[in-house]
Structures are given as C-alpha cells and as structure tokens.
Design a protein around this motif. Structure first.
Motif, short mmCIF file in Angstrom:
data_model
loop_
_atom_site.label_atom_id
_atom_site.label_comp_id
_atom_site.label_asym_id
_atom_site.label_seq_id
_atom_site.Cartn_x
_atom_site.Cartn_y
_atom_site.Cartn_z
N HIS A 5 0.88 -1.18 0.00
CA HIS A 5 0.00 0.00 0.00
C HIS A 5 0.91 1.22 0.00
CE1 HIS A 5 -3.52 -2.51 1.18
NE2 HIS A 5 -2.56 -3.28 1.67
N LEU B 146 -5.63 -6.03 13.07
CA LEU B 146 -5.69 -5.20 11.87
C LEU B 146 -6.25 -3.81 12.19
CD1 LEU B 146 -5.57 -4.72 8.79
CD2 LEU B 146 -7.72 -6.00 8.57
N PHE C 172 -3.95 -1.26 13.74
CA PHE C 172 -3.02 -0.71 12.75
C PHE C 172 -3.73 0.32 11.85
CE2 PHE C 172 -2.37 -1.31 8.15
CZ PHE C 172 -1.28 -0.47 7.99
N LEU C 173 -4.91 -0.04 11.36
CA LEU C 173 -5.61 0.84 10.41
C LEU C 173 -5.86 2.21 11.02
CD1 LEU C 173 -8.13 -1.70 8.81
CD2 LEU C 173 -6.17 -0.64 7.67
N TYR D 232 -2.70 4.06 10.60
CA TYR D 232 -2.39 4.19 9.16
C TYR D 232 -3.23 5.31 8.53
CZ TYR D 232 -3.11 2.27 4.31
OH TYR D 232 -3.27 2.07 2.96
N SER E 281 -8.81 -2.69 3.87
CA SER E 281 -9.36 -2.20 5.16
C SER E 281 -10.00 -3.35 5.95
CB SER E 281 -10.32 -1.04 4.95
OG SER E 281 -10.62 -0.45 6.20
N HIS F 90 -8.18 -8.27 -0.77
CA HIS F 90 -7.71 -8.82 0.49
C HIS F 90 -8.78 -9.81 0.98
CE1 HIS F 90 -4.94 -5.50 0.39
NE2 HIS F 90 -4.50 -5.68 1.61
N GLU G 233 -7.17 -12.81 5.64
CA GLU G 233 -6.12 -12.26 6.52
C GLU G 233 -6.65 -12.44 7.95
OE1 GLU G 233 -5.65 -7.99 6.33
OE2 GLU G 233 -3.64 -8.05 7.24
N HIS H 154 -3.13 -11.68 0.81
CA HIS H 154 -2.98 -12.46 2.06
C HIS H 154 -3.45 -13.91 1.80
CE1 HIS H 154 -1.65 -9.18 4.57
NE2 HIS H 154 -2.70 -8.46 4.25
N SER I 171 3.89 -8.50 8.10
CA SER I 171 2.57 -7.95 8.40
C SER I 171 1.78 -8.92 9.25
CB SER I 171 1.82 -7.66 7.09
OG SER I 171 0.44 -7.47 7.31
N LEU J 207 0.50 -7.89 12.95
CA LEU J 207 -0.95 -7.75 13.19
C LEU J 207 -1.52 -8.97 13.92
CD1 LEU J 207 -2.17 -5.96 9.94
CD2 LEU J 207 -1.23 -5.02 12.05
N ASP K 17 3.36 -5.35 2.19
CA ASP K 17 2.11 -4.79 2.71
C ASP K 17 2.26 -3.32 3.08
OD1 ASP K 17 -0.58 -4.91 3.22
OD2 ASP K 17 -0.45 -6.19 4.99
N1 HPA Z 1 -5.18 -5.31 5.40
C1 HPA Z 1 -6.28 -4.61 5.12
N2 HPA Z 1 -6.24 -3.33 4.77
C2 HPA Z 1 -5.07 -2.73 4.69
C3 HPA Z 1 -3.91 -3.39 4.98
C4 HPA Z 1 -3.96 -4.76 5.34
O1 HPA Z 1 -2.96 -5.44 5.61
N3 HPA Z 1 -2.90 -2.49 4.80
C5 HPA Z 1 -3.46 -1.32 4.41
N4 HPA Z 1 -4.78 -1.46 4.35
#
Ligand code: HPA
Ligand code: ZN
Length: 355
Positions: A32, A70, A73-74, A77, A183, A210, A213, A234, A261, A265, A291
C-alpha cells in the motif's frame, strides 16, 4: 535460458540462498503506497504543511507501532495519511518508495492506493494521480522499475462510495491497472462489493481483493466466486480449509502473502510458525510481499530474508519458486515477464553451476 532444474536447485547450499533472494529480480504485488510512509517523512510533511502531530518525535511515533490486530493498525495508518496534502507530498511518498524498492531488486511493483482516505479529507484525484503518474514514469526512466497502480476501495465503507470512487477514477484509467479491496475485513464480506467489481470488469481492470487475513476461508471463496478476483491478497487462512487449498492449487490463483505484516498484526504468532511453507508445499502460487513496510518493519527483501532465517525447511527450491511466482503472478505484459524470468533463471543457473 531454461529454468534451473530441481537437481540444480538442490546443489545450491543454504548459505547462498540469502544472497540470491536479495539480489534476484522480483515483483512486489502487495504494497500500500500509504503504508510506505516512513515516520521521518510523516514528520517532514507535517512540518511542510503546518500539521501538528500528537507525537513528540519520530521515535515516539515509531513506539506507537505496537499493534494488536488489523484495526489497531488501520487507525494509525489512516491518521498518518493526514500529512499528505499536496501533489508534491504524494510524489515524494511514491518516489521514496520506488527508490527503496529498486534497492531490493524489485523490477515490477503493483502498488495499491486508497483514494477514499484522501477524498474523505477533500483531496481529490487531481491532486494524487498526477503525482503517482509522474513518480511511476520517473521510476521507469531512472530505475528501470515498472509500475502498475491498483485502486483499492475501503471495505468498511458502503459500496455506493466505492462505486463513486471508481467513477471518479475513470479519467485516469490509462494509469490504473486494477481494482483492489482492503481495510477492515471482519464484518465486511466480499459480497458487499459485487457491483463495483462487476463495473471494474466492464472497464477492463484486473481485480484483486484482500481476503483470509483476519476473515475466514469463506471470504477467500467469496472473493473468487462473487468478485471474480485474479489474485488473493494475504489468503493465509485458506490453510484452515483443505478443499479451498486444493482449489487454489488447481486454479493456480496467486496469494500475495506478507509475513512481517502477519506477525505484526497478530495473524500468526511469529515467523517460525508462519504457514507459508505449507501453502507452497500444497502447490499454491505463493508470493512474498511487504504490505505496509513503514509500519511493519521491513521491505520485500526483509520479508524474504527474515522468513528464510526463521524457517529451516525453506531452501533454494522454495526461494526460486517464490521469486518466479512473483514475476508470473504480476499483471505486466508477457514480454516483460519473459525477460525478467530469463534474468532470474540466468542468475540461478550460474549459482547452480558454481555451487
Ligand atoms: N489489510 C487490510 N487493509 C489494509 C492493509 C492490510 O494489511 N494495509 C493497508 N490497508
Ligand atoms: Zn494489504
């Protein structure tokens, strides 16, 4: 040039594999662009744009990168994206990543970009697309790096907004090769996005998503059956479903796996327990990718080298397969792929001869 034979690969000692992995041509198929935003660049852009960050310095920000899943992290991000305001900011982001990727001998990259994380802040395609196009052209000219942009829609938002995003992208489609879906996976099954993927197909775009995951194996099946995707991003949870594993192997559907990743996560406990060797042994077309490298502690070569260091069962034949899979699974022109595979094979033939 022929592919190295299994017996040639078997003669390559394990201590030569790291050098071959690092120095071979490869494709990065799951990165990304917003996830390549390094803390140093976040601070530089914040200063340039007069944005106040809730962190004292780069180290304090990096220390916040302790994720539990996840979503945790989002949240960071999307917050990080706020410093991206001008065309120059997006150019600097993309160009920094392309220079970094070229150092890992990446010859082809198919980066995702998330328009909705910018349009929601009032920053439109006319700001980021010219930057992405110009950075990609410069990467081709100066680094010999081939770039194909993939527009990714955010699955936690309604499908109507994804459709609007794809409509807004139409003037830029000469510079976009595909549609992706990213996402929050939990609670947002592939079936929510049937219309936008059907529209992408009509527009002649490649389709990826995706899946598997954090979501269950059924989401991988849904991405294939309902969205018609050509690759799964993933897909590691496919190993919970033997019939799905068999199908992925039979259809040779590529999985773009991101080991660091998955560890950061908490999708897997550590690299030593990552199921990539199992997926590969089942005959699935697995690739290794980064990732969101600025957040997860490594670019593509770091992912490859750390995984091989952690997993004694991985040797030369798996290393060659992962590199070759990355090139074969890309959406580049067949002639380009043939050239990169010939370069890969030449390097590995030499290694087999002098072993
Ligand atoms: N998973 C889902 N959405 C994302 C990811 C991810 O690893 N990285 C950035 N957006
Ligand atoms: Zn991803």
């Amino acid at each position: 040039m022929f592919a190295p034979s299994p017996s040639q690969l078997a003669t390559i000692p394990r201590n030569r594999v790291a050098g071959l992995l690092a120095g071979s041509p490869k494709a990065e198929l799951h990165v990304h662009i917003e996830g390549t935003l390094e803390p140093e660049l976040i601070f530089a852009l914040a200063q340039r744009n007069g944005v106040t960050l809730p962190y004292a310095d780069v180290e304090a920000l990096r220390n916040a990168y302790a994720f539990t899943d996840l979503q945790s992290f989002l949240d960071l991000y999307y917050a990080g994206c706020d410093v991206l305001r001008t065309e120059q900011d997006f150019f600097d982001l993309a160009w920094a990543y392309f220079e970094r990727a070229a150092r890992d001998h990446v010859v082809r990259v198919e980066p995702f970009f998330d328009p909705q994380s910018h349009t929601a802040r009032g920053i439109g395609f006319a700001v980021f697309m010219p930057a992405f196009i110009q950075a990609a052209q410069r990467a081709q000219d100066e680094l010999g790096l081939s770039v194909g942009w993939i527009l990714s829609v955010l699955r936690h938002l309604p499908e109507d907004e994804a459709l609007q995003t794809l409509r807004a992208a139409e003037p830029w489609l000469d510079h976009i090769i595909g549609l992706g879906l990213d996402s929050s996976e939990r609670g947002n099954p592939p079936g929510k996005f049937v219309r936008v993927f059907a529209r992408a197909r009509q527009l002649g775009l490649h389709r990826v998503a995706h899946a598997g995951e954090e979501g269950p194996p059924e989401f991988v099946r849904g991405a294939l059956d309902v969205l018609g995707v050509e690759r799964i991003d993933h897909g590691v949870r496919a190993s919970e479903d033997a019939a799905l594993m068999e199908r992925l192997a039979r259809q040779q559907t590529p999985l773009t796996v991101c080991p660091l990743s998955n560890v950061r996560l908490c999708v897997v406990p550590d690299l030593a327990q990552h199921n990539l060797p199992q997926l590969l042994a089942a005959g699935i077309k697995v690739t290794v990718n980064s990732d969101d490298p600025a957040y997860f502690g490594g670019y593509v070569n770091d992912n490859l080298l750390q995984l091989f260091a952690a997993q004694p069962s991985l040797g030369a034949s798996q290393a060659y397969a992962l590199l070759r899979n990355s090139l074969e699974a890309s959406f580049a022109a067949d002639a380009d792929k043939a050239l990169w595979i010939a370069q890969l094979d030449a390097r590995w033939q030499d290694a087999g001869r002098v072993a």
